[in-house]
Design a protein around this motif. Sequence first.
Motif, PDB file in Angstrom:
ATOM      1  N   VAL A 145       0.859  -1.186   0.000  1.00  0.00           N
ATOM      2  CA  VAL A 145       0.000   0.000   0.000  1.00  0.00           C
ATOM      3  C   VAL A 145       0.893   1.233   0.000  1.00  0.00           C
ATOM      4  O   VAL A 145       1.755   1.394   0.874  1.00  0.00           O
ATOM      5  CB  VAL A 145      -0.924   0.017   1.234  1.00  0.00           C
ATOM      6  CG1 VAL A 145      -1.804   1.260   1.230  1.00  0.00           C
ATOM      7  CG2 VAL A 145      -1.781  -1.241   1.271  1.00  0.00           C
ATOM      8  N   GLY A 146       0.685   2.108  -0.964  1.00  0.00           N
ATOM      9  CA  GLY A 146       1.529   3.291  -1.118  1.00  0.00           C
ATOM     10  C   GLY A 146       1.240   4.373  -0.093  1.00  0.00           C
ATOM     11  O   GLY A 146       0.370   4.238   0.774  1.00  0.00           O
ATOM     12  N   GLN A 147       1.958   5.477  -0.213  1.00  0.00           N
ATOM     13  CA  GLN A 147       1.898   6.555   0.771  1.00  0.00           C
ATOM     14  C   GLN A 147       1.133   7.786   0.287  1.00  0.00           C
ATOM     15  O   GLN A 147       0.996   8.750   1.029  1.00  0.00           O
ATOM     16  CB  GLN A 147       3.330   6.983   1.132  1.00  0.00           C
ATOM     17  CG  GLN A 147       4.154   5.883   1.790  1.00  0.00           C
ATOM     18  CD  GLN A 147       3.627   5.549   3.176  1.00  0.00           C
ATOM     19  OE1 GLN A 147       3.548   6.407   4.053  1.00  0.00           O
ATOM     20  NE2 GLN A 147       3.259   4.302   3.383  1.00  0.00           N
ATOM     21  N   LYS A 148       0.624   7.764  -0.948  1.00  0.00           N
ATOM     22  CA  LYS A 148      -0.088   8.925  -1.454  1.00  0.00           C
ATOM     23  C   LYS A 148      -1.346   9.181  -0.617  1.00  0.00           C
ATOM     24  O   LYS A 148      -1.962   8.233  -0.107  1.00  0.00           O
ATOM     25  CB  LYS A 148      -0.465   8.725  -2.920  1.00  0.00           C
ATOM     26  CG  LYS A 148       0.731   8.700  -3.861  1.00  0.00           C
ATOM     27  CD  LYS A 148       0.275   8.532  -5.299  1.00  0.00           C
ATOM     28  CE  LYS A 148       1.463   8.537  -6.259  1.00  0.00           C
ATOM     29  NZ  LYS A 148       1.037   8.368  -7.674  1.00  0.00           N
ATOM     30  N   PRO A 149      -1.754  10.454  -0.468  1.00  0.00           N
ATOM     31  CA  PRO A 149      -2.917  10.777   0.381  1.00  0.00           C
ATOM     32  C   PRO A 149      -4.178  10.017  -0.002  1.00  0.00           C
ATOM     33  O   PRO A 149      -4.905   9.536   0.876  1.00  0.00           O
ATOM     34  CB  PRO A 149      -3.084  12.291   0.180  1.00  0.00           C
ATOM     35  CG  PRO A 149      -1.715  12.774  -0.163  1.00  0.00           C
ATOM     36  CD  PRO A 149      -1.087  11.681  -0.961  1.00  0.00           C
ATOM     37  N   GLU A 150      -4.469   9.882  -1.322  1.00  0.00           N
ATOM     38  CA  GLU A 150      -5.691   9.187  -1.706  1.00  0.00           C
ATOM     39  C   GLU A 150      -5.628   7.701  -1.364  1.00  0.00           C
ATOM     40  O   GLU A 150      -6.643   7.085  -1.020  1.00  0.00           O
ATOM     41  CB  GLU A 150      -5.971   9.381  -3.203  1.00  0.00           C
ATOM     42  CG  GLU A 150      -4.907   8.831  -4.134  1.00  0.00           C
ATOM     43  CD  GLU A 150      -3.839   9.840  -4.489  1.00  0.00           C
ATOM     44  OE1 GLU A 150      -3.220   9.687  -5.558  1.00  0.00           O
ATOM     45  OE2 GLU A 150      -3.641  10.795  -3.705  1.00  0.00           O
ATOM     46  N   ILE A 151      -4.434   7.124  -1.406  1.00  0.00           N
ATOM     47  CA  ILE A 151      -4.287   5.708  -1.035  1.00  0.00           C
ATOM     48  C   ILE A 151      -4.446   5.536   0.473  1.00  0.00           C
ATOM     49  O   ILE A 151      -5.059   4.574   0.941  1.00  0.00           O
ATOM     50  CB  ILE A 151      -2.933   5.166  -1.511  1.00  0.00           C
ATOM     51  CG1 ILE A 151      -2.849   5.238  -3.045  1.00  0.00           C
ATOM     52  CG2 ILE A 151      -2.724   3.731  -1.053  1.00  0.00           C
ATOM     53  CD1 ILE A 151      -1.516   4.794  -3.616  1.00  0.00           C
ATOM     54  N   ARG A 152      -3.913   6.493   1.247  1.00  0.00           N
ATOM     55  CA  ARG A 152      -4.083   6.421   2.704  1.00  0.00           C
ATOM     56  C   ARG A 152      -5.562   6.550   3.083  1.00  0.00           C
ATOM     57  O   ARG A 152      -6.035   5.866   3.993  1.00  0.00           O
ATOM     58  CB  ARG A 152      -3.285   7.540   3.382  1.00  0.00           C
ATOM     59  CG  ARG A 152      -1.812   7.577   3.025  1.00  0.00           C
ATOM     60  CD  ARG A 152      -1.078   6.370   3.509  1.00  0.00           C
ATOM     61  NE  ARG A 152      -0.924   6.352   4.952  1.00  0.00           N
ATOM     62  CZ  ARG A 152      -0.293   5.388   5.616  1.00  0.00           C
ATOM     63  NH1 ARG A 152       0.209   4.353   4.950  1.00  0.00           N
ATOM     64  NH2 ARG A 152      -0.167   5.423   6.924  1.00  0.00           N
ATOM     65  N   ARG A 153      -6.284   7.423   2.382  1.00  0.00           N
ATOM     66  CA  ARG A 153      -7.718   7.542   2.657  1.00  0.00           C
ATOM     67  C   ARG A 153      -8.433   6.239   2.325  1.00  0.00           C
ATOM     68  O   ARG A 153      -9.332   5.803   3.053  1.00  0.00           O
ATOM     69  CB  ARG A 153      -8.310   8.710   1.858  1.00  0.00           C
ATOM     70  CG  ARG A 153      -8.115  10.070   2.503  1.00  0.00           C
ATOM     71  CD  ARG A 153      -8.932  11.133   1.810  1.00  0.00           C
ATOM     72  NE  ARG A 153      -8.340  11.488   0.528  1.00  0.00           N
ATOM     73  CZ  ARG A 153      -7.404  12.423   0.381  1.00  0.00           C
ATOM     74  NH1 ARG A 153      -6.950  13.078   1.423  1.00  0.00           N
ATOM     75  NH2 ARG A 153      -6.922  12.702  -0.822  1.00  0.00           N
ATOM     76  N   ASN A 154      -8.056   5.623   1.217  1.00  0.00           N
ATOM     77  CA  ASN A 154      -8.669   4.338   0.856  1.00  0.00           C
ATOM     78  C   ASN A 154      -8.347   3.268   1.886  1.00  0.00           C
ATOM     79  O   ASN A 154      -9.193   2.411   2.183  1.00  0.00           O
ATOM     80  CB  ASN A 154      -8.196   3.905  -0.526  1.00  0.00           C
ATOM     81  CG  ASN A 154      -8.908   4.640  -1.648  1.00  0.00           C
ATOM     82  OD1 ASN A 154      -9.842   5.396  -1.414  1.00  0.00           O
ATOM     83  ND2 ASN A 154      -8.461   4.416  -2.877  1.00  0.00           N
ATOM     84  N   LEU A 155      -7.128   3.277   2.423  1.00  0.00           N
ATOM     85  CA  LEU A 155      -6.763   2.294   3.441  1.00  0.00           C
ATOM     86  C   LEU A 155      -7.625   2.455   4.684  1.00  0.00           C
ATOM     87  O   LEU A 155      -8.141   1.472   5.232  1.00  0.00           O
ATOM     88  CB  LEU A 155      -5.282   2.427   3.788  1.00  0.00           C
ATOM     89  CG  LEU A 155      -4.758   1.512   4.910  1.00  0.00           C
ATOM     90  CD1 LEU A 155      -4.995   0.041   4.578  1.00  0.00           C
ATOM     91  CD2 LEU A 155      -3.271   1.764   5.166  1.00  0.00           C
TER      92      LEU A 155
END
Length: 338
Positions: free
Chosen positions: A30-40
Amino acid sequence: MSRDEDGSKADAPALLHRPSQTASFVMVHVGQKPEIRRNLRHGIETRSWGFPLWKPEYRSARPRFAVLATGVGPRVQPDVWTTKKITLYLFEVRENFYEAEAPHWPDEEAENAIKYPVRFGIEPLAVLHDVSLDAGGPLGLTASDAIRVSGTQRGIGLLVDMDPQPLLNAAGIPTNWSEQQTVALNRTPGFTPEQVKSPKPPKRRPSGAGFVSDPKKRKAIELHAEDMAVAHYEGEGWTAERLGKPYDLHCTRGGEERRVEVKGTTGAATSVDLTINEVEHARNPQNTVDLFVVSDIKVDMRTGDYTTSGGRVLHLHDWAPADEDLRPRSFEYRLPLS
């Protein structure tokens, strides 16, 4: 074949069936981009995860666990990768891969499009920080490298068979996998979306349809699930009365009675939130209780009145939740006498 003392042949003893010490895992970077963190965070909250592309092996796969790993960039050589430490979110897989029909994650809802059609249901078990990625770590080299490769392939999950015991031990989960082949939910620490570092908010509020009032969306999902439950019971000849409290539906047919708890979600059918009253009501031997869960509900939020459709049904008859399937999220603390 062996021989008895008189020289005659005797049948060999039957081989004992030994449970496998390995289990199938889905390893995900799982990456560190803001949209990926929100999805996590959203995936943890709704007990769901997904990928943008199908792989042939997903069709027949039956994974038992999933690991979502984050905190280390994957585009390094394997010998460099194994010198790093990473954060692991350990899940039990409770619903197998399926084809999504509803936008679910924030970026999907903002675009009203399905970007991650490969979905599966996950139940949070534990968070492990600073996990070594070398041969001495709880993952071993094969699973460790699968995380690295996943990160180079847009976070697509890779399937790995491995012994889960070292990982369960590192997470402090008391179980003997080779004998029990199961994990009791009430003996796992679990975790919440708040334990994921929150991404920075966007500089300007996106204007897509996904950014709407959560309570309104939640109500639309609940009503859709309840409508499906009413239609199901009435189709079987029951009279369904909507109550809401102390339970959702009171169904009668002749001299029969059923009390129905209804739950709905846009995600997978993995777990549901229950109040203590709902648990005690379902466990009361004087009550006949069903649990009716509708997952993967589609919500169209492009208009003022949300439109819901679709959904996959999980229907549990004569339902009584067992201790090992319950995990408390909060406690009431009695203060000392003053």
